[in-house]
Enzyme design. Sequence first.
Site, PDB file in Angstrom:
ATOM      1  N   LYS A 293      29.921  34.374 -23.070  1.00  0.00           N
ATOM      2  CA  LYS A 293      29.678  32.936 -23.143  1.00  0.00           C
ATOM      3  C   LYS A 293      30.999  32.252 -23.456  1.00  0.00           C
ATOM      4  O   LYS A 293      31.745  32.708 -24.326  1.00  0.00           O
ATOM      5  CB  LYS A 293      28.647  32.631 -24.235  1.00  0.00           C
ATOM      6  CG  LYS A 293      28.264  31.161 -24.356  1.00  0.00           C
ATOM      7  CD  LYS A 293      27.221  30.973 -25.460  1.00  0.00           C
ATOM      8  CE  LYS A 293      26.812  29.511 -25.592  1.00  0.00           C
ATOM      9  NZ  LYS A 293      25.828  29.310 -26.688  1.00  0.00           N
TER      10      LYS A 293
ATOM     11  N   ARG B 220      34.203  34.327 -31.532  1.00  0.00           N
ATOM     12  CA  ARG B 220      33.163  34.572 -32.522  1.00  0.00           C
ATOM     13  C   ARG B 220      33.095  36.081 -32.730  1.00  0.00           C
ATOM     14  O   ARG B 220      32.828  36.839 -31.804  1.00  0.00           O
ATOM     15  CB  ARG B 220      31.813  34.057 -32.039  1.00  0.00           C
ATOM     16  CG  ARG B 220      30.704  34.354 -33.042  1.00  0.00           C
ATOM     17  CD  ARG B 220      29.326  34.217 -32.435  1.00  0.00           C
ATOM     18  NE  ARG B 220      28.300  34.518 -33.442  1.00  0.00           N
ATOM     19  CZ  ARG B 220      27.157  35.137 -33.167  1.00  0.00           C
ATOM     20  NH1 ARG B 220      26.884  35.537 -31.940  1.00  0.00           N
ATOM     21  NH2 ARG B 220      26.285  35.373 -34.120  1.00  0.00           N
TER      22      ARG B 220
ATOM     23  N   ASP C 219      31.335  35.574 -38.515  1.00  0.00           N
ATOM     24  CA  ASP C 219      30.026  35.088 -38.966  1.00  0.00           C
ATOM     25  C   ASP C 219      29.803  35.327 -40.456  1.00  0.00           C
ATOM     26  O   ASP C 219      29.081  34.577 -41.114  1.00  0.00           O
ATOM     27  CB  ASP C 219      28.911  35.814 -38.200  1.00  0.00           C
ATOM     28  CG  ASP C 219      28.471  35.054 -36.965  1.00  0.00           C
ATOM     29  OD1 ASP C 219      29.190  34.129 -36.549  1.00  0.00           O
ATOM     30  OD2 ASP C 219      27.414  35.396 -36.413  1.00  0.00           O
TER      31      ASP C 219
ATOM     32  N   GLY D 218      17.071  33.774 -34.169  1.00  0.00           N
ATOM     33  CA  GLY D 218      17.500  34.380 -35.421  1.00  0.00           C
ATOM     34  C   GLY D 218      17.534  33.275 -36.461  1.00  0.00           C
ATOM     35  O   GLY D 218      17.893  32.140 -36.143  1.00  0.00           O
TER      36      GLY D 218
ATOM     37  N   ARG E 161       8.173  27.090 -29.561  1.00  0.00           N
ATOM     38  CA  ARG E 161       7.450  26.035 -28.846  1.00  0.00           C
ATOM     39  C   ARG E 161       6.112  26.549 -28.329  1.00  0.00           C
ATOM     40  O   ARG E 161       5.088  25.863 -28.434  1.00  0.00           O
ATOM     41  CB  ARG E 161       8.309  25.516 -27.690  1.00  0.00           C
ATOM     42  CG  ARG E 161       9.549  24.754 -28.125  1.00  0.00           C
ATOM     43  CD  ARG E 161      10.525  24.580 -27.000  1.00  0.00           C
ATOM     44  NE  ARG E 161      11.032  25.879 -26.529  1.00  0.00           N
ATOM     45  CZ  ARG E 161      11.994  26.016 -25.630  1.00  0.00           C
ATOM     46  NH1 ARG E 161      12.543  24.941 -25.091  1.00  0.00           N
ATOM     47  NH2 ARG E 161      12.406  27.219 -25.260  1.00  0.00           N
TER      48      ARG E 161
ATOM     49  N   ASN F  26      14.595  20.736 -33.686  1.00  0.00           N
ATOM     50  CA  ASN F  26      13.672  20.221 -32.674  1.00  0.00           C
ATOM     51  C   ASN F  26      12.187  20.338 -32.991  1.00  0.00           C
ATOM     52  O   ASN F  26      11.377  19.643 -32.378  1.00  0.00           O
ATOM     53  CB  ASN F  26      13.945  20.922 -31.336  1.00  0.00           C
ATOM     54  CG  ASN F  26      15.337  20.644 -30.814  1.00  0.00           C
ATOM     55  OD1 ASN F  26      15.699  19.498 -30.608  1.00  0.00           O
ATOM     56  ND2 ASN F  26      16.136  21.690 -30.619  1.00  0.00           N
TER      57      ASN F  26
ATOM     58  N   GLU G  58      28.510  25.462 -33.446  1.00  0.00           N
ATOM     59  CA  GLU G  58      29.360  26.586 -33.813  1.00  0.00           C
ATOM     60  C   GLU G  58      30.619  26.645 -32.967  1.00  0.00           C
ATOM     61  O   GLU G  58      31.692  27.024 -33.459  1.00  0.00           O
ATOM     62  CB  GLU G  58      28.570  27.886 -33.703  1.00  0.00           C
ATOM     63  CG  GLU G  58      27.470  28.010 -34.750  1.00  0.00           C
ATOM     64  CD  GLU G  58      26.582  29.217 -34.538  1.00  0.00           C
ATOM     65  OE1 GLU G  58      26.885  30.268 -35.119  1.00  0.00           O
ATOM     66  OE2 GLU G  58      25.583  29.102 -33.797  1.00  0.00           O
TER      67      GLU G  58
END
Length: 386
Positions: free
Chosen positions: A14, A78, A135, A199, A270, A320, A370
């Site tokens: 990513k 990260r 982290d 998580g 959701r 959310n 982040e």
Amino acid sequence: MLVLVINSGSSSLKYQVRDVASHSVLTEGLIEKIGMGNGGEGDGEIEGPRDHAEALEQVDAAIHEVLGDRTLDAVGHRVVHGGERFGEPVLIDNEITRAIERLNPLAPLHNPANVLGIRAIAKKWPDMPQVAVFDTAFHRTLPEHAWRYAVPDSLYTNHGIRRYGFHGTSHEYVSHQAAALLDLPVEEFDGVIAHLGNGASVTAIRGGKSVDTSMGFTPLEGLVMGTRSGDLDPSILVFLGRAGWSTEDIDSLLNRESGLKGLAGNNDMRSVVEASEAGDARAATALAVASYRLAKYIGGYHVAVGGAKALVFTAGIGENSHLFRALVGDKLGALGVELDAGLNSQRSKEPRVISTAASLIPVLVVPTDEERAIAEATAAVVHSAS
């Protein structure tokens, strides 16, 4: 400064390019199925590469289309586990890379993949400054009474078995944003932050420092998560082993088949909420268990920080799911917490207060970022080293 933020997984990469001065995202994407076939998504169509080096070539091509003649100034990675050595972001060199590799036993699914990304960058751009952002680093301030397990000392000294905590980059970023919203110096921020995604973890922050957190030796400990059990009696593992379960079976059970998925058959909050509202008893139970677990932690951490000045919800679910926030808030009446139903149900991407004026503890929703935190940390380290 233009910073390429990398989150390198074993079969995925990513990326995001940030302009640190303007906080803007110039481009981003996700390459999947590295070494497994085709896959990828982002601003351009990306086909699956053979390895991380080839993945980086495709990232470079995608970035070049957007940046043109502008060039990257640094890369921020990260890195999941920094062990006891790394309490802050560091400029990467060969020794730092080897030190990260030595921590592989503590994070066998993550640190080796993080190193693959570091080595791929070093090979392609050998003069590019690289920074590791851990982290675990924010939780290096935990007092010993919070990070110790009540087991023989040899397990700590010989095997490093202790509580480390995770999601630190998010918790630190959100604590600064929350303090600013409350018009407090971060050094005076005493609060509880709930990072709720697939998580999930909750952290007690006193004087701007982490003093306790729900995740422990691994990210399995603590809250009910999407597919992770969180806290449970360790004797259950012994029981299952004696019943013929392998360590691999138990690991898969607790990390990939439990949590919301184990209770409700679905790891997506959701979907669980929708099922509960439609009368699904399993989904309702899952929400009750998850919200009760979190409320218990919040109550304990209110004590740990000497009286919380704020309760903060962040990450996908925290930002959310107004229903889950309400379920948690309803269990915190003994602390004087009172959510404003109207404010809680409003959707916004801005930091905001969702409690009533009468609430003894302000309740906030603060979006996490982040990648921004990693980019800013990377820029700071590179500037200080130049």
